[in-house]
Write a protein that holds these residues in place. Structure first.
Motif, PDB file in Angstrom:
ATOM      1  N   LEU A 221      39.869  49.828  47.394  1.00  0.00           N
ATOM      2  CA  LEU A 221      40.124  49.721  45.962  1.00  0.00           C
ATOM      3  C   LEU A 221      39.118  50.500  45.116  1.00  0.00           C
ATOM      4  O   LEU A 221      39.123  50.358  43.892  1.00  0.00           O
ATOM      5  CB  LEU A 221      40.127  48.244  45.547  1.00  0.00           C
ATOM      6  CG  LEU A 221      41.249  47.395  46.165  1.00  0.00           C
ATOM      7  CD1 LEU A 221      41.112  45.940  45.767  1.00  0.00           C
ATOM      8  CD2 LEU A 221      42.611  47.933  45.763  1.00  0.00           C
ATOM      9  N   ASP A 222      38.282  51.287  45.753  1.00  0.00           N
ATOM     10  CA  ASP A 222      37.331  52.096  44.987  1.00  0.00           C
ATOM     11  C   ASP A 222      38.087  53.197  44.244  1.00  0.00           C
ATOM     12  O   ASP A 222      38.798  53.998  44.879  1.00  0.00           O
ATOM     13  CB  ASP A 222      36.297  52.719  45.930  1.00  0.00           C
ATOM     14  CG  ASP A 222      35.355  53.646  45.190  1.00  0.00           C
ATOM     15  OD1 ASP A 222      34.559  53.161  44.382  1.00  0.00           O
ATOM     16  OD2 ASP A 222      35.445  54.875  45.400  1.00  0.00           O
ATOM     17  N   PRO A 223      37.999  53.261  42.922  1.00  0.00           N
ATOM     18  CA  PRO A 223      38.801  54.237  42.160  1.00  0.00           C
ATOM     19  C   PRO A 223      38.578  55.684  42.596  1.00  0.00           C
ATOM     20  O   PRO A 223      39.532  56.462  42.657  1.00  0.00           O
ATOM     21  CB  PRO A 223      38.334  54.014  40.713  1.00  0.00           C
ATOM     22  CG  PRO A 223      37.841  52.605  40.685  1.00  0.00           C
ATOM     23  CD  PRO A 223      37.209  52.383  42.037  1.00  0.00           C
TER      24      PRO A 223
ATOM     25  N   ALA B 164      42.287  38.555  52.485  1.00  0.00           N
ATOM     26  CA  ALA B 164      42.978  38.403  51.205  1.00  0.00           C
ATOM     27  C   ALA B 164      41.983  38.072  50.094  1.00  0.00           C
ATOM     28  O   ALA B 164      42.092  38.578  48.962  1.00  0.00           O
ATOM     29  CB  ALA B 164      44.028  37.301  51.319  1.00  0.00           C
ATOM     30  N   ALA B 165      40.994  37.239  50.406  1.00  0.00           N
ATOM     31  CA  ALA B 165      39.986  36.879  49.404  1.00  0.00           C
ATOM     32  C   ALA B 165      39.152  38.088  48.996  1.00  0.00           C
ATOM     33  O   ALA B 165      38.840  38.272  47.811  1.00  0.00           O
ATOM     34  CB  ALA B 165      39.078  35.778  49.959  1.00  0.00           C
ATOM     35  N   LEU B 166      38.801  38.931  49.959  1.00  0.00           N
ATOM     36  CA  LEU B 166      38.004  40.109  49.648  1.00  0.00           C
ATOM     37  C   LEU B 166      38.791  41.113  48.817  1.00  0.00           C
ATOM     38  O   LEU B 166      38.258  41.731  47.889  1.00  0.00           O
ATOM     39  CB  LEU B 166      37.501  40.762  50.934  1.00  0.00           C
ATOM     40  CG  LEU B 166      36.405  39.991  51.678  1.00  0.00           C
ATOM     41  CD1 LEU B 166      36.093  40.665  52.998  1.00  0.00           C
ATOM     42  CD2 LEU B 166      35.147  39.896  50.825  1.00  0.00           C
ATOM     43  N   ILE B 167      40.071  41.284  49.140  1.00  0.00           N
ATOM     44  CA  ILE B 167      40.899  42.194  48.356  1.00  0.00           C
ATOM     45  C   ILE B 167      41.024  41.691  46.925  1.00  0.00           C
ATOM     46  O   ILE B 167      40.911  42.456  45.960  1.00  0.00           O
ATOM     47  CB  ILE B 167      42.294  42.337  49.009  1.00  0.00           C
ATOM     48  CG1 ILE B 167      42.178  43.114  50.318  1.00  0.00           C
ATOM     49  CG2 ILE B 167      43.271  43.033  48.058  1.00  0.00           C
ATOM     50  CD1 ILE B 167      43.455  43.189  51.105  1.00  0.00           C
ATOM     51  N   ALA B 168      41.227  40.371  46.769  1.00  0.00           N
ATOM     52  CA  ALA B 168      41.323  39.803  45.427  1.00  0.00           C
ATOM     53  C   ALA B 168      40.017  39.985  44.661  1.00  0.00           C
ATOM     54  O   ALA B 168      40.021  40.296  43.457  1.00  0.00           O
ATOM     55  CB  ALA B 168      41.678  38.315  45.524  1.00  0.00           C
ATOM     56  N   ALA B 169      38.888  39.799  45.347  1.00  0.00           N
ATOM     57  CA  ALA B 169      37.595  39.965  44.687  1.00  0.00           C
ATOM     58  C   ALA B 169      37.392  41.408  44.231  1.00  0.00           C
ATOM     59  O   ALA B 169      36.906  41.661  43.124  1.00  0.00           O
ATOM     60  CB  ALA B 169      36.470  39.551  45.638  1.00  0.00           C
ATOM     61  N   ARG B 170      37.782  42.357  45.078  1.00  0.00           N
ATOM     62  CA  ARG B 170      37.644  43.766  44.696  1.00  0.00           C
ATOM     63  C   ARG B 170      38.543  44.090  43.498  1.00  0.00           C
ATOM     64  O   ARG B 170      38.167  44.861  42.623  1.00  0.00           O
ATOM     65  CB  ARG B 170      37.991  44.671  45.879  1.00  0.00           C
ATOM     66  CG  ARG B 170      36.973  44.627  47.017  1.00  0.00           C
ATOM     67  CD  ARG B 170      37.253  45.734  48.023  1.00  0.00           C
ATOM     68  NE  ARG B 170      36.349  45.657  49.156  1.00  0.00           N
ATOM     69  CZ  ARG B 170      36.670  45.141  50.334  1.00  0.00           C
ATOM     70  NH1 ARG B 170      37.878  44.641  50.528  1.00  0.00           N
ATOM     71  NH2 ARG B 170      35.808  45.105  51.323  1.00  0.00           N
ATOM     72  N   GLN B 171      39.720  43.515  43.467  1.00  0.00           N
ATOM     73  CA  GLN B 171      40.625  43.759  42.344  1.00  0.00           C
ATOM     74  C   GLN B 171      40.026  43.251  41.042  1.00  0.00           C
ATOM     75  O   GLN B 171      40.141  43.893  39.997  1.00  0.00           O
ATOM     76  CB  GLN B 171      41.976  43.082  42.612  1.00  0.00           C
ATOM     77  CG  GLN B 171      42.797  43.763  43.692  1.00  0.00           C
ATOM     78  CD  GLN B 171      44.058  43.005  44.023  1.00  0.00           C
ATOM     79  OE1 GLN B 171      44.132  41.790  43.851  1.00  0.00           O
ATOM     80  NE2 GLN B 171      45.068  43.705  44.506  1.00  0.00           N
ATOM     81  N   VAL B 172      39.363  42.102  41.106  1.00  0.00           N
ATOM     82  CA  VAL B 172      38.719  41.553  39.911  1.00  0.00           C
ATOM     83  C   VAL B 172      37.568  42.443  39.462  1.00  0.00           C
ATOM     84  O   VAL B 172      37.433  42.788  38.283  1.00  0.00           O
ATOM     85  CB  VAL B 172      38.213  40.118  40.179  1.00  0.00           C
ATOM     86  CG1 VAL B 172      37.335  39.641  39.025  1.00  0.00           C
ATOM     87  CG2 VAL B 172      39.387  39.172  40.389  1.00  0.00           C
ATOM     88  N   LEU B 173      36.739  42.855  40.427  1.00  0.00           N
ATOM     89  CA  LEU B 173      35.534  43.609  40.082  1.00  0.00           C
ATOM     90  C   LEU B 173      35.828  45.049  39.661  1.00  0.00           C
ATOM     91  O   LEU B 173      35.008  45.676  38.990  1.00  0.00           O
ATOM     92  CB  LEU B 173      34.567  43.609  41.274  1.00  0.00           C
ATOM     93  CG  LEU B 173      33.994  42.242  41.645  1.00  0.00           C
ATOM     94  CD1 LEU B 173      33.164  42.332  42.915  1.00  0.00           C
ATOM     95  CD2 LEU B 173      33.142  41.685  40.502  1.00  0.00           C
TER      96      LEU B 173
END
Length: 312
Positions: free
Chosen positions: A286-288, A77-86
């Protein structure tokens, strides 16, 4: 466990996630593309940080400690949140951007899905290129290391390691029996009929692609193989002009069979079903650009419509 947030090394989240998933130092290192000694050093840091071994020996392999088990969900969950921010605010514009995608696929998946996908790419995404690589024995390692953007693989062939990666079903199909148009064979063919007919069989990646043979074996059928090949397309080509038969996917037959002078031979029972899915590395979630590729292939797959069932 240290409670000093200022000293927390957030760079350890990725290796921690890899270790929790793989439960193996070597495979975790491959998953995030680092050397094994580096992963061992990071595991040592994580053990000091949590004051817990995290991975312990169990039989011939390794197992997670109770603390490690409890960390799996929060870390992802932390990694997904970090990717969403970045990635906030980023988007991929296929009309103006350039990108080369690597896709692992059988000749069947390339013909059925990637060929129609390319037609749209030529006009909608002039800067996008596809590198289509054949299936290989180490395909799980290729996905784990992130050396491909997407793997197209049937869900009917269970690979427990592979199912740990993000994936989504794309389209369905069914296996049918195909013969030359001048073959005297008539149907519907029973299991006993199939057991006595010489055939071209497809092995593929370490024989893992053998969906029809596996399903036939469940019915007590052992189909004799006169020729064994690594490609469904080649199997169709070898059947043309001979007395041989082969089991192939209906969609591939409809694309290539008529041009090769082949016809479907009806079966007494429906052939094995097939669902092709796309698999990718978690870092691509989450890579566009990868999101765009997956969405594009999903649209093409939807446009294929439902697979025809039954014999015509």
């Amino acid at each position: 466990m240290s409670d000093d947030w200022g000293r927390a090394d957030l760079n350890l989240l990725l290796p921690l996630n890899a270790l929790l998933i793989e439960r193996n130092v070597t495979k975790a290192a491959e998953r995030i593309s680092v050397a094994q000694p580096s992963m061992s050093a990071m595991l040592a840091k994580l053990r000091r940080h949590f004051d817990d071994p995290l991975l312990i020996r169990e039989g011939r392999g390794m197992a997670l400690t109770p603390l490690a088990e409890s960390l799996a969900g929060p870390v992802q969950a932390a990694l997904i949140a970090a990717r969403q921010v970045l990635t906030a605010g980023r988007r991929f514009d296929p009309a103006t951007e350039s990108r080369t995608f690597s896709v692992l696929a059988s000749d069947y998946a390339a013909t059925t899905l990637l060929r129609p996908a390319l037609r749209a790419l030529l006009t909608e995404a002039p800067g996008v290129r596809l590198t289509i690589e054949p299936l290989r024995a180490d395909l799980i390692e290729v996905v784990r290391s992130g050396r491909c953007d997407l793997l197209l693989w049937p869900l009917q062939l269970p690979e427990q390691e592979l199912l740990q990666f993000p994936h989504t079903p794309l389209f369905e199909d069914e296996f049918i029996v195909v013969a030359d148009q001048d073959s005297p064979l008539t149907g519907p063919l029973t299991a006993a009929d199939l057991a006595g007919l010489p055939a071209v069989q497809v092995n593929g990646v370490g024989d893992r692609w053998a969906v029809p043979r596996g399903k036939l074996a469940e019915r007590g059928v052992r189909q004799p193989a006169t020729v064994t090949v690594e490609s469904f397309t080649l199997a169709l080509e070898l059947v043309a002009g001979t007395h041989l038969i082969t089991m192939t996917q209906r969609r591939l037959f409809e694309a290539l069979g008529p041009g090769l002078g082949l016809r479907e031979v009806p079966l007494a029972e429906a052939g094995p079903k097939l669902t092709i899915a796309g698999f990718w590395h978690p870092r691509h979630v989450l890579d566009p650009a990868n999101q765009w590729l997956r969405a594009h292939l999903a649209r093409v797959a939807a446009s294929l419509g439902p697979a025809q069932t039954g014999n015509r």
